[in-house]
Scaffold this motif. Structure first.
Motif, PDB file in Angstrom:
ATOM      1  N   ALA A 163     -29.079  74.277  20.302  1.00  0.00           N
ATOM      2  CA  ALA A 163     -29.406  73.935  18.915  1.00  0.00           C
ATOM      3  C   ALA A 163     -28.238  73.209  18.255  1.00  0.00           C
ATOM      4  O   ALA A 163     -28.420  72.215  17.551  1.00  0.00           O
ATOM      5  N   ARG A 213     -28.067  69.605  19.487  1.00  0.00           N
ATOM      6  CA  ARG A 213     -29.130  68.780  18.905  1.00  0.00           C
ATOM      7  C   ARG A 213     -28.754  68.365  17.474  1.00  0.00           C
ATOM      8  O   ARG A 213     -28.893  67.210  17.091  1.00  0.00           O
ATOM      9  N   LEU A 214     -28.286  69.332  16.691  1.00  0.00           N
ATOM     10  CA  LEU A 214     -27.945  69.069  15.291  1.00  0.00           C
ATOM     11  C   LEU A 214     -26.762  68.118  15.189  1.00  0.00           C
ATOM     12  O   LEU A 214     -26.750  67.186  14.384  1.00  0.00           O
ATOM     13  N   PHE A 253     -35.369  75.830  15.587  1.00  0.00           N
ATOM     14  CA  PHE A 253     -34.487  75.827  14.404  1.00  0.00           C
ATOM     15  C   PHE A 253     -33.937  74.428  14.101  1.00  0.00           C
ATOM     16  O   PHE A 253     -34.026  73.936  12.967  1.00  0.00           O
ATOM     17  N   ALA A 254     -33.391  73.776  15.113  1.00  0.00           N
ATOM     18  CA  ALA A 254     -32.772  72.465  14.882  1.00  0.00           C
ATOM     19  C   ALA A 254     -33.793  71.458  14.358  1.00  0.00           C
ATOM     20  O   ALA A 254     -33.515  70.712  13.403  1.00  0.00           O
ATOM     21  N   GLU A 255     -34.980  71.465  14.960  1.00  0.00           N
ATOM     22  CA  GLU A 255     -36.010  70.503  14.535  1.00  0.00           C
ATOM     23  C   GLU A 255     -36.444  70.766  13.098  1.00  0.00           C
ATOM     24  O   GLU A 255     -36.700  69.841  12.331  1.00  0.00           O
ATOM     25  N   GLU A 256     -36.493  72.048  12.747  1.00  0.00           N
ATOM     26  CA  GLU A 256     -36.896  72.404  11.381  1.00  0.00           C
ATOM     27  C   GLU A 256     -35.862  71.901  10.365  1.00  0.00           C
ATOM     28  O   GLU A 256     -36.230  71.324   9.334  1.00  0.00           O
ATOM     29  N   SER A 279     -26.998  79.417  21.606  1.00  0.00           N
ATOM     30  CA  SER A 279     -26.641  78.646  20.411  1.00  0.00           C
ATOM     31  C   SER A 279     -26.308  77.210  20.745  1.00  0.00           C
ATOM     32  O   SER A 279     -26.464  76.330  19.925  1.00  0.00           O
ATOM     33  N   GLN A 292     -30.851  82.799  13.199  1.00  0.00           N
ATOM     34  CA  GLN A 292     -31.576  81.577  12.851  1.00  0.00           C
ATOM     35  C   GLN A 292     -31.390  80.542  13.947  1.00  0.00           C
ATOM     36  O   GLN A 292     -32.331  79.894  14.378  1.00  0.00           O
ATOM     37  N   LEU A 293     -30.149  80.438  14.379  1.00  0.00           N
ATOM     38  CA  LEU A 293     -29.764  79.415  15.347  1.00  0.00           C
ATOM     39  C   LEU A 293     -30.525  79.546  16.671  1.00  0.00           C
ATOM     40  O   LEU A 293     -30.896  78.544  17.281  1.00  0.00           O
ATOM     41  N   GLU A 332     -36.598  79.677  18.079  1.00  0.00           N
ATOM     42  CA  GLU A 332     -37.284  78.502  18.607  1.00  0.00           C
ATOM     43  C   GLU A 332     -37.496  77.459  17.492  1.00  0.00           C
ATOM     44  O   GLU A 332     -37.993  77.784  16.419  1.00  0.00           O
TER      45      GLU A 332
END
Ligand code: C2E
Ligand code: MG
Ligand code: MG
Ligand code: MG
Length: 299
Positions: free
Chosen positions: A173, A176-177, A136-139, A170, A130-131, A134
Motif C-alpha cells: 500500500a 502504491r501511494l 486502502f491505497a486505491e480509496e 504495509s 487502515q493501511l 484491502e
C-alpha cells in the motif's frame, strides 16, 4: 476436544454469564454503548481534525510555513474536548478505525482545498489497520481525485512501531501511494525497533524524530547525538526530517544547526480548530512564525 471446540465452549460459557445481572454483563453493555457512541460521533463528524503548523527551518532566515498536521479531537456536544489517546485505540479495537481515519482524512482534504495558499501540505496520521485493509491505497487516491487535491500535497504518517507490526502487508500500500506522489512519513522515529533495512526499503520520504529526543535538548549530550544521527541517516537516504515537540528557542536553534528540515511544536504553534484557520492563518501566502521562533533564525 479440538481447540476450536474449546474456544466455543468457553465463549458460550461467557455469554451465559453475561445474561445475569453480573459485573460481566455491565461491562459488556458499557462497552457496547461506548462503541455505539463512538460510531455516532464519527458519523456526525463530531470527531474533527485540529491543525498544528509545520515549519521549514532548513533555510536561512525566519521559519517558513510548510503545512499542517491533522490531529483528531472529539468535540462532544457537552463542550468536552477529548484527545486521541482516549479513542484511537478503542476505535482500532472496535473495528471503527477505518471509518474514523477516512472521516478525518476527508475533512482535512476539504479544509486544505478551501485554503487559498496552494503550497501548503497536509499530514494525516494513519493506523496500520487502515493501511493493511484491502483497497486502502486505491480509496485514498480516489478520494483525492474526488476532492480535487494533488497527491503531492498529502503526507501520510505511520508510526515506526506500527510499521513493524505488519511490514510485508504495509509495504504494498505504501509503495502504491508513494508512486502516485503521496509523501509517506515514519512517525515517532527512534523509539521503536525497526532495523535499518526497513528504513532503507520503505518508500518513505520523511522521518519524524520522536519528541522524547527533542525534549532532552539542548542539555542531554545523548539526545543531541541521537537527533544528529537520525538527521544524517535520513539525509544520506534522501529523506527529510521533522523534529516534533519543539518547545523552546534553544531547541529550535540547535535543530537548525544540526540541519533538521522541518519542525513543529508548541513554540511554533499549538493544534488549532479548523475555524481558527479559516479566519487567520494559511489564507495568506507565507504566515509569519510566532515571535519566539523568529528570534531563533540562522545567522
Ligand atoms: P503524533 O502523530 O506523534 O502527534 C504529535 C502529538 O504531540 C500530538 O498529540 C500533538 O498535539 C503533540 N504535540 C505537538 N507539539 C507538542 C509540544 O511541543 N510538546 C508536547 N508535549 N506535545 C506536542 P495528540 O494530538 O494528543 O495526538 C497523539 C497521537 O494520537 C498522535 O501522535 C497520533 O499518533 C495519534 N493520532 C492523532 N490523530 C490521529 C488520527 O487521525 N488517526 C490516527 N490513527 N492516529 C491519530
Ligand atoms: Mg503524527
Ligand atoms: Mg509523533
Ligand atoms: Mg505519537
Amino acid at each position: 476436544r479440538s481447540d476450536a471446540a474449546m474456544y466455543h465452549a468457553k465463549r458460550s460459557g461467557r455469554d451465559q454469564v453475561a445474561h445475569y445481572d453480573s459485573p460481566a454483563r455491565t461491562s459488556v453493555d458499557t462497552r457496547r454503548l461506548a462503541t455505539e457512541e463512538l460510531r455516532q460521533a464519527i458519523d456526525a463528524e463530531e470527531i474533527t481534525p485540529f491543525y498544528q503548523p509545520v515549519w521549514e527551518i532548513g533555510r536561512e532566515g525566519a521559519p517558513v510555513l510548510h503545512g499542517y498536521e491533522a490531529l483528531a479531537r472529539w468535540r462532544r456536544a457537552d463542550g468536552a474536548l477529548i484527545p486521541p489517546s482516549q479513542f484511537i485505540e478503542r476505535a482500532e479495537a472496535d473495528g471503527l478505525i477505518g471509518a474514523l481515519g477516512r472521516s478525518i482524512f476527508r475533512q482535512a482534504m476539504r479544509h486544505l482545498r478551501g485554503w487559498r495558499n496552494r503550497r501548503l501540505s497536509m499530514s494525516v496520521n494513519v493506523s496500520v489497520r487502515q493501511l493493511v485493509a484491502e483497497g486502502f491505497a486505491e480509496e485514498v487516491l480516489a478520494d483525492l481525485v474526488e476532492l480535487g487535491v494533488e497527491p503531492a500535497r498529502l503526507c501520510l504518517e505511520i508510526t515506526e512501531t506500527q510499521v513493524m507490526e505488519a511490514p510485508d502487508l504495509s509495504l504494498a500500500a505504501l509503495k502504491r501511494l508513494s508512486e502516485a506522489g503521496v509523501f509517506i512519513a515514519i512517525d515517532d522515529f527512534g523509539v521503536g525497533f525497526s532495523s535499518l533495512a526497513y528504513v532503507r526499503d520503505l518508500p518513505a520520504a520523511e522521518l519524524k524524530i520522536d519528541q522524547r529526543f527533542v525534549a532532552g535538548m539542548p542539555d542531554s549530550r545523548k539526545d543531541r547525538a541521537v537527533v544528529r544521527t537520525v538527521v544524517e541517516l535520513a539525509h544520506s537516504l534522501g529523506m527529510r526530517t521533522v523534529a516534533e515537540g519543539v518547545e523552546t528557542p534553544e531547541q529550535l536553534a540547535l535543530l537548525r544547526e544540526i540541519g533538521a528540515d522541518l519542525a513543529q511544536g508548541y513554540l511554533l504553534g499549538r493544534p488549532q480548530p479548523p475555524e481558527a484557520l479559516l479566519n487567520l492563518g494559511p489564507l495568506a501566502e507565507g504566515e509569519d512564525p510566532p515571535p519566539a521562533a523568529r528570534r531563533a533564525r540562522l545567522k
